[in-house]
Design an enzyme around this catalytic site. Structure first.
Site, PDB file in Angstrom:
ATOM      1  N   LYS A  96      15.310  26.659  70.922  1.00  0.00           N
ATOM      2  CA  LYS A  96      15.943  27.609  70.000  1.00  0.00           C
ATOM      3  C   LYS A  96      15.026  28.767  69.604  1.00  0.00           C
ATOM      4  O   LYS A  96      15.485  29.860  69.326  1.00  0.00           O
ATOM      5  CB  LYS A  96      16.445  26.891  68.744  1.00  0.00           C
ATOM      6  N   GLU A 118      23.416  30.284  59.111  1.00  0.00           N
ATOM      7  CA  GLU A 118      23.780  28.965  58.591  1.00  0.00           C
ATOM      8  C   GLU A 118      23.100  27.938  59.477  1.00  0.00           C
ATOM      9  O   GLU A 118      22.671  28.246  60.597  1.00  0.00           O
ATOM     10  CB  GLU A 118      25.306  28.757  58.633  1.00  0.00           C
ATOM     11  N   SER A 383      15.720  20.198  76.499  1.00  0.00           N
ATOM     12  CA  SER A 383      15.809  21.286  75.505  1.00  0.00           C
ATOM     13  C   SER A 383      14.937  21.085  74.272  1.00  0.00           C
ATOM     14  O   SER A 383      14.543  22.054  73.637  1.00  0.00           O
ATOM     15  CB  SER A 383      17.261  21.490  75.093  1.00  0.00           C
TER      16      SER A 383
END
Ligand SMILES: *Cc1c(COP(=O)(O)O)cnc(C)c1O
Length: 407
Positions: A96, A118, A383
């Protein structure tokens, strides 16, 4: 379909991938999104931006992350070789940060003072708070009170990093209400703020920008694998929530003779509410500002979704995935909670790598597929790391005692 000019052609000027994508927005936000799009299209070609992002990736994030051959895991299954792209070694423990650093740098170049988002499980919030600290930007993260209680370690990380974590106490006090609250903040403050979307979803230009920032994963992995082996893998795979780590991995392989497979969470089973396999069981529709494949209830509202991996429980997928699905170029398969937990323990025990439960879905598929193929090679995008999932897994499944006899 010809993929040789794919990046020039998709998305088109309206932000569409075929019929998917676009920007479905309230009137007031149309100019704000246009401003971001214009700025991005200019800035992403400037050598100053490109060089700065390159420096950040190398010196701050620790890129390139390695490609790793899972010898013991592969041997246990048979003759097919499994490889991992180690995004768990990216700074802050997952892919991310790749798009959060891009979004933060864009905010800086645009002269914005503030980034907001959020977060549900808190992974996106932590990555964005990390980027905000790096760039010296103000950061506000909206989070439902229920999620705040469940995700204490991530809330602590965000606060230590200097982010303002705002508890949302309306409705069910979870992700949906947090999205609404963040959206209201953005409507009131878009002049000095960028709303940083956490995956390849939302209105144009976000699916394009986040894809571009995540493509570093696939570009590196393709080159690294080629250098290690002298050829490309037979199969490339990644888990699909909103679809950012997977799209970043997949796009650089689109024009290669490589099979590409996205893995969705089948959770506890096929019943609505028990899974989040949006592509497998969904249909076309508009939500959260874009047109894609989504899971809907009888009223056409986003359906309730579930996965053991909180990063995967999203009722839609990025529009580019919907397009690649329809084109037939990318296939979508599923893995259940149980399969993901099995992969979680096997990778931990046989390789010394504790994967995120999200990534474990892709590992589970790779293991299943390796057994079927019994030859060739599979490259998996790992990931993220699984530290965040340890407490939950131990409470429900113990320490994986049943795997202890493997030599
Ligand atoms: C958030 C997350 C995902 C799912 O998001 P995508 O946008 O589908 O990549 C997958 N793995 C990890 C480790 C995550 O934190």
């Amino acid at each position: 379909m010809d993929f040789s000019k794919y990046l020039k052609e998709y998305p088109d000027k309206d932000g569409k991938f075929g019929s998917y994508g676009g920007a479905y927005l309230p009137e007031e936000l149309v100019p704000a999104m246009k401003e971001i799009e214009q700025a991005y299209l200019t800035i992403c070609h400037s050598s100053q931006f490109i060089n700065e992002l390159r420096r950040i990736r190398k010196e701050f994030q620790g890129r390139p992350t390695p490609v790793y051959h899972c010898e013991r895991l592969s041997r246990m299954i048979g003759n097919c070789q499994i490889y991992l792209k180690r995004e768990d070694l990216n700074h802050s423990g997952a892919h991310k940060l790749n798009h959060c650093m891009g979004e933060g740098l864009l905010a800086k170049f645009m002269g914005k003072k503030r980034i907001i988002a959020e977060t549900g499980a808190g992974q996106h919030g932590v990555a964005l708070a990390t980027a905000a600290a790096f760039f010296g930007l103000e950061c506000t993260i909206y989070m439902g009170e229920v999620d705040i209680a469940k995700q204490a370690p991530n809330v602590a990380r965000m606060r230590v990093l200097g982010a303002n974590v705002v508890p949302v106490s309306r409705g069910l006090k979870t992700l949906k209400e947090a999205v609404d609250a963040a959206f209201e903040d953005y409507l009131a403050n878009y002049k000095e703020t960028i709303y940083c979307i956490g995956s390849v979803v939302g209105p144009h230009p976000f699916p394009m920008m986040v894809r571009d920032f995540q493509m570093v994963v696939g570009v590196e992995a393709r080159e690294q694998f080629q250098e290690m082996m002298g050829f490309l893998p037979d199969v490339v795979t990644a888990c699909v929530g909103g679809g950012s780590n997977s799209i970043g991995m997949f796009v650089p392989f689109l024009n290669d003779p490589v099979e590409i497979v996205g893995v969705e969470p089948l959770g506890r089973g096929k019943k609505m509410g028990d899974h989040a396999a949006s592509m497998t069981y969904g249909s076309e529709g508009v939500m959260h500002g874009f047109n894609s494949i989504m899971l809907k209830d009888e009223k056409g509202e986003p359906a309730p979704v579930y996965s053991i991996a909180s990063g995967l429980d999203y009722p839609s997928v990025g529009p580019e995935h919907a397009f690649l699905h329809d084109s037939g170029r990318v296939k979508y398969e599923v893995a259940t909670d149980e399969e993901a937990v099995d992969a979680f323990f096997k990778l931990s025990r046989y390789e010394g790598i504790i994967p995120a439960l999200e990534s474990s879905h892709a590992v589970a598929y790779a293991m299943r597929r390796a057994k079927e193929m019994n030859t060739g090679s599979i490259l998996v995008n790992l990931s993220g790391r699984g530290d965040k999932d340890l407490d939950y897994v131990i409470e429900k499944y113990g320490y994986g005692e049943k795997y202890k006899d493997f030599k």
